[in-house]
Design a protein around this motif. Structure first.
Motif: not given
Ligand SMILES: C[S@@+](CC[C@H](N)C(=O)[O-])C[C@H]1O[C@@H](n2cnc3c(N)ncnc32)[C@H](O)[C@@H]1O
Length: 440
Positions: A256-261, A281-282, A306-308, A325-326, A355, A359
């Motif tokens: 899961d490349a853009c995971a939060a929350p 990333i955060d 940074d997933a990218a 989940d961009a 961006l 990704l």
């Protein structure tokens, strides 16, 4: 009737919308601070309701304030503009007696240290009551004032959805229902429904979303049986649809490349026993992923990165599934976050599209041949969705779109688009692509 303390929630609402409109802060963050001083749940709910209402009615309320206030207040008195706008929205909604609304607004000014403007607030609101019909006739009848969106976003949505734009914008002004996700590792849908019925909450199930329940009314999280114990989560149906595109199986290696929350990561782990890596990333937002997993009793590899730029965090072992989940305009979830329409700028969109492309292109080589990548956004803008997907497919000969008939939303070329309000869901886009084996 508002209580004699009705001024406080109205002042909290005015301060929060000032933070959004003058300082570009997210409404939820601003409210979190301004609600701290309110002890009663009812007052917090009122402040939230009024601030949301003003986000949806800002062009009309702003027009009325500028018509009614002859001289612009001094900079240090700027808050009075928002106190008046909140009161005007309330008067337009006519849910409370007008006398009480005016009284609360005057008291709000007082409590904000604007005692010298009590008379102005009173006079402006009385004047509005007298001239209501005439002011309504003078109000511009354009969609900006009628529907409450900035012109650029409205035009963008109109050009992307010439048939549906008005329905989309109207749905963005409605209150969403409360969607639950049942953690079926912990209990069954039937057990969850029964527990909810036992506390007086009726639910309905939704075809194609096997973990979802929709509540018949909104309630505080604290009223949900099983939430603290990780048996339930709050997640819109459109977001829950994402996991269906991944075609999960036990033991898969998933990114899961853009995971939060952590909502979708958690859903993936509730579904199957598999090996999940969650990248975000955060670092502050990543803490929320860990908190989500703790509550639900789940575990995964959680990385800041940074997933990218996978060379900075990837262990070199390909994934069977990748979910992107961009980050996006969030134009599909405006009904939940009505401030988004005022916070986004046209230039943000260009940066987001770049961006998203980074990704997609950066993560594609990490997928094993035969694996599936799912690209999702909570956007309804074609630049972030179909156009992005089209570009990706044109540039990657080893990517083949996986058609998934029966999923919610309109079939686009390529992908699936759920429009806001459709099936009571948020606006969402999904694309599933398979990586072809060499030579196939
Ligand atoms: C739409 S949200 C993800 C929501 C999440 N999947 C869920 O269901 O709870 C997008 C996330 O991507 C993160 N993000 C933005 N750019 C990123 C990047 N280059 N690499 C990794 N994460 C990124 C944002 O901080 C944000 O938390």
């Amino acid at each position: 009737m508002p209580t004699p303390t009705g001024a406080e929630p109205r002042l909290a609402a005015a301060k929060a919308v000032a933070a959004v409109l003058d300082r570009g802060r997210a409404l939820d963050d601003a409210l979190a601070e301004d609600l701290r001083g309110l002890d009663k749940a009812r007052d917090r709910a009122l402040a939230r309701r009024l601030s949301h209402a003003l986000m949806r009615d800002w062009p009309a309320a702003n027009f009325l304030v500028t018509q009614l206030v002859a001289r612009r207040p001094a900079r240090r008195d700027r808050l009075v503009h928002f106190i008046l706008a909140i009161a005007l929205v309330e008067l337009r909604q006519a849910r409370e007696p007008a006398r009480a609304v005016v009284h609360s607004a005057v008291e709000s000014a007082d409590r904000a240290g604007l005692r010298h403007l009590r008379g102005l607030v009173n006079a402006v609101l009385r004047n509005y009551q007298r001239r209501q019909a005439e002011l309504q006739r003078a109000m511009p009848s354009d969609p900006v004032h009628r529907l409450g969106y900035p012109g650029w976003l409205l035009e963008r949505i109109r050009s992307d959805w010439p048939e549906d734009w008005e329905r989309i914008l109207t749905a963005g002004n409605a209150s969403p229902p409360l969607w639950l996700r049942v953690n079926r590792r912990r209990w069954s849908i039937d057990q969850a429904r029964q527990a909810l019925t036992d506390v007086g909450l009726d639910t309905r199930m939704v075809a194609g979303l096997p973990d979802a329940l929709v509540l018949d009314r909104r309630v505080a999280i604290s009223e949900l049986p099983g939430f603290e114990e990780g048996r339930l989560s709050i997640q819109d149906g459109a977001a829950q649809a994402t996991v269906e595109y991944l075609r999960l199986e036990p033991g898969l290696r998933v990114l899961d490349a853009c995971a939060a929350p952590g909502g979708k990561s958690a859903h993936v782990l509730e579904r199957e026993a598999l090996d999940l890596t969650a990248v975000e990333i955060d670092p502050r937002r990543l803490e929320r992923v860990s908190a989500t997993f703790d509550r639900l009793g789940l575990s995964a590899r959680v990385l800041v990165g940074d997933a990218a730029e996978p060379q900075t965090w990837w262990d070199g072992v390909p994934y069977d599934r990748i979910l992107i989940d961009a980050p996006c305009s969030a134009s599909g979830v405006i009904r939940r976050h009505p401030d988004i329409r005022w916070l986004r700028r046209p230039d943000d969109l260009k940066a987001l599209v770049r961006l998203q492309a980074r990704l997609l292109d950066g993560l594609w080589p990490l997928l094993r041949p035969g694996g599936i990548l799912v690209y999702a956004t909570c956007s309804i803008l074609k630049a972030e969705n179909e156009a992005q997907a089209q570009r990706f497919l044109e540039q990657h000969a080893d990517a083949r779109i996986l058609h998934q008939p029966g999923r919610p939303g309109h079939v686009q070329t390529p992908g699936h688009q759920i429009l806001p309000g459709e099936g009571d869901m948020d606006g969402f886009y999904h694309l599933a692509v398979e990586r072809l084996h060499r030579g196939s």
